[in-house]
Design a protein around this motif. Structure first.
Motif, PDB file in Angstrom:
ATOM      1  N   CYS A  67       0.996  -1.142   0.028  1.00  0.00           N
ATOM      2  CA  CYS A  67       0.151  -0.027  -0.016  1.00  0.00           C
ATOM      3  C   CYS A  67       1.164   1.222  -0.085  1.00  0.00           C
ATOM      4  CB  CYS A  67      -0.967  -0.028   1.286  1.00  0.00           C
ATOM      5  SG  CYS A  67      -1.912   1.414   1.213  1.00  0.00           S
ATOM      6  N   CYS A 111      -0.380   4.633   0.134  1.00  0.00           N
ATOM      7  CA  CYS A 111      -1.060   5.503   0.552  1.00  0.00           C
ATOM      8  C   CYS A 111      -0.318   6.445   1.435  1.00  0.00           C
ATOM      9  CB  CYS A 111      -2.466   5.215   1.409  1.00  0.00           C
ATOM     10  SG  CYS A 111      -2.233   4.644   2.927  1.00  0.00           S
ATOM     11  N   CYS A 152       0.608   5.075   4.954  1.00  0.00           N
ATOM     12  CA  CYS A 152       1.519   4.181   4.765  1.00  0.00           C
ATOM     13  C   CYS A 152       3.026   4.453   4.661  1.00  0.00           C
ATOM     14  CB  CYS A 152       1.047   2.881   3.965  1.00  0.00           C
ATOM     15  SG  CYS A 152      -0.134   1.939   4.443  1.00  0.00           S
TER      16      CYS A 152
END
Ligand SMILES: [Zn+2]
Ligand SMILES: [Zn+2]
Length: 139
Positions: free
Chosen positions: A32, A34, A37
């Motif tokens: 991930c 994002c 993260c």
């Protein structure tokens, strides 16, 4: 109870205060990208293997923190309070699942990411493996 299927995994934090065992196989292994993260992971993605929550048995004191995601879900992440190692993530949308941080698993396991999500938020310098199934955001 979890379906063990004969498979099991073990893991720990970097300092060894927290250890855990997992019975069964993961549903998926993803990375991930994002922004949240990236902050947790020092600039890369988090790498997560998704297991049933009730398949995980942990020992040692684990701390947690909560982040309100854009989706409206509450994301909880679990870490060792002594060394800070990321262990698990959980979403309020899927309480029956835990995202186990791949780096906390003991070697040698054969798990590797097959899917990359939130790639639209990855830094420009990142080269994402073209073999991965890629999603601009949450699939
Ligand atoms: Zn630790
Ligand atoms: Zn993320």
């Amino acid at each position: 109870m979890a379906d063990t299927n004969g498979k099991s995994f073990s893991g720990s934090c970097a300092c060894g205060v927290v250890t855990y065992r997992i019975a069964g196989e993961p549903f998926a292994v993803r990375q991930c990208w994002c922004r949240h993260c990236q902050k947790l992971s020092t600039g890369g993605p988090t790498h997560n293997a998704f297991f049933r929550t009730d398949a995980i048995t942990a020992e040692g004191t684990i701390a947690s923190n909560v982040h309100a995601a854009d989706s409206g879900n509450q994301l909880t992440w679990y870490f060792c309070p002594a060394c800070g190692t990321q262990l698990f993530g959980a979403s309020s949308a899927r309480p029956e699942m835990r995202a186990v941080r791949l780096g906390s698993l003991d070697q040698a396991h054969e798990l590797e990411p097959t899917i990359a999500i939130w790639v639209q938020e990855a830094p420009a310098w990142v080269r994402i493996d073209p073999a991965l199934e890629q999603h601009p955001g949450q699939p």
